[in-house]
Design a protein around this motif. Structure first.
Motif, mmCIF file in Angstrom:
data_model
loop_
_atom_site.group_PDB
_atom_site.id
_atom_site.type_symbol
_atom_site.label_atom_id
_atom_site.label_comp_id
_atom_site.label_asym_id
_atom_site.label_seq_id
_atom_site.Cartn_x
_atom_site.Cartn_y
_atom_site.Cartn_z
ATOM 1 N N ILE A 17 16.768 12.200 24.353
ATOM 2 C CA ILE A 17 15.310 12.248 24.351
ATOM 3 C C ILE A 17 14.835 13.062 23.156
ATOM 4 C CG2 ILE A 17 13.273 12.822 25.717
ATOM 5 C CD1 ILE A 17 15.196 12.881 28.176
ATOM 6 N N PRO A 18 14.012 12.499 22.284
ATOM 7 C CA PRO A 18 13.561 13.225 21.095
ATOM 8 C C PRO A 18 12.616 14.372 21.434
ATOM 9 C CG PRO A 18 12.391 11.152 21.282
ATOM 10 C CD PRO A 18 13.446 11.144 22.357
ATOM 11 N N PRO A 19 12.478 15.329 20.532
ATOM 12 C CA PRO A 19 11.564 16.462 20.758
ATOM 13 C C PRO A 19 10.133 15.986 21.020
ATOM 14 C CG PRO A 19 12.969 16.878 18.860
ATOM 15 C CD PRO A 19 13.186 15.442 19.244
ATOM 16 N N VAL A 52 12.074 19.419 31.065
ATOM 17 C CA VAL A 52 11.086 19.858 32.046
ATOM 18 C C VAL A 52 10.880 18.714 33.026
ATOM 19 C CG1 VAL A 52 8.715 20.620 32.441
ATOM 20 C CG2 VAL A 52 9.940 21.355 30.378
ATOM 21 N N ILE A 53 11.122 18.958 34.300
ATOM 22 C CA ILE A 53 10.972 17.912 35.313
ATOM 23 C C ILE A 53 10.081 18.402 36.442
ATOM 24 C CG2 ILE A 53 13.141 18.626 36.451
ATOM 25 C CD1 ILE A 53 13.461 15.569 37.158
ATOM 26 N N THR A 54 9.163 17.537 36.852
ATOM 27 C CA THR A 54 8.243 17.851 37.934
ATOM 28 C C THR A 54 8.507 16.903 39.089
ATOM 29 O OG1 THR A 54 6.559 18.547 36.334
ATOM 30 C CG2 THR A 54 5.822 18.114 38.572
ATOM 31 N N THR A 96 8.966 13.760 33.770
ATOM 32 C CA THR A 96 9.976 14.424 32.944
ATOM 33 C C THR A 96 9.531 14.447 31.487
ATOM 34 O OG1 THR A 96 11.159 12.303 32.832
ATOM 35 C CG2 THR A 96 12.003 13.930 34.379
ATOM 36 N N ALA A 97 9.950 15.503 30.780
ATOM 37 C CA ALA A 97 9.538 15.653 29.385
ATOM 38 C C ALA A 97 10.490 16.586 28.651
ATOM 39 C CB ALA A 97 8.112 16.190 29.306
ATOM 40 N N ASN A 98 10.555 16.392 27.339
ATOM 41 C CA ASN A 98 11.250 17.318 26.449
ATOM 42 C C ASN A 98 10.193 18.000 25.596
ATOM 43 O OD1 ASN A 98 12.796 18.693 24.595
ATOM 44 N ND2 ASN A 98 13.628 16.877 23.592
ATOM 45 N N HIS A 99 9.807 19.212 25.989
ATOM 46 C CA HIS A 99 8.768 19.944 25.255
ATOM 47 C C HIS A 99 9.351 20.813 24.144
ATOM 48 C CE1 HIS A 99 5.802 18.484 27.942
ATOM 49 N NE2 HIS A 99 6.110 19.245 28.973
#
Length: 202
Positions: free
Chosen positions: A120-122, A145-147, A171-174
């Motif tokens: 997953i890219p930034p 980061v997962i919710t 989900t995210a890559n922060h």
């Protein structure tokens, strides 16, 4: 359906947006109708059709089901009968997404789970997902980061999480670096849909 798949790929290559729009219009559906049927927002679908937004495999699966096609209509899935996946094998899903997906599972009969590695890219954030089935994530590199059901967690290398998609997942890559993870999910919708389609053609 296999004939339709080949004709679509000849016309659109692997540009998912135009293929979604063409199939939607073929069925006489509006963006609002597709949104209601897929469980995604109309704005999000419109952005995908215009090539202005990225998407996850799960979102693409929801759209495929709403358009009455299998997910193979939009992507190329690596073929192979071996149960073993070698490190140097080119098993990446051919999909126009900033996320790199590598298929790790093989095509077992009556397969009940799927395994995929993701890079997953930034700054990338997946669309919110709520569907049937379970998911498992193990972070190999970076930060995720997962919710789940409104509760946010930050996962690092070695951390894992097992969840029910019905709780609602974000989900995210922060971070400023790529995140690499192993994802396992059930049911095995990717192989199941492709296998069901092949059976219907035989």
């Amino acid at each position: 359906m296999l004939k339709e798949l080949l004709e679509k790929k000849e016309k659109y290559g692997h540009s998912v947006g135009p293929a979604i729009r063409a199939r939607r219009k073929e069925l006489g559906m509006t963006v609002v109708q597709l949104a209601g049927k897929s469980g995604l927002s109309g704005a999000f679908i419109s952005l995908i059709e215009r090539g202005k937004s990225s998407y996850s495999l799960v979102s693409l699966q929801s759209i495929a089901e709403a358009l009455d096609v299998d997910i193979g209509y939009f992507i190329d899935v690596p073929e192979g009968e071996s149960l073993v996946k070698r490190a140097g094998a080119n098993d990446y899903l051919d999909i126009d997404s900033p996320v790199k997906y590598r298929l790790l599972s093989s095509s077992l009969p009556h397969q009940r789970m799927e395994q995929i590695s993701m890079e997953i890219p930034p700054g990338y954030q997946f669309p919110f997902v709520k569907r049937d089935g379970e998911g498992f994530i193990y972070v190999l590199e970076g930060e995720l980061v997962i919710t789940v059901a409104g509760d946010e967690s930050v996962l690092g290398p070695g951390d894992s999480i097992h969840y029910d998609y019905q709780a609602g997942i974000g989900t995210a890559n922060h971070s400023e670096k790529p995140t690499v993870l192993l994802w396992c999910g059930a049911p095995a919708w990717l192989h199941k849909n492709l296998t069901d389609n092949e059976d219907s053609e035989s």
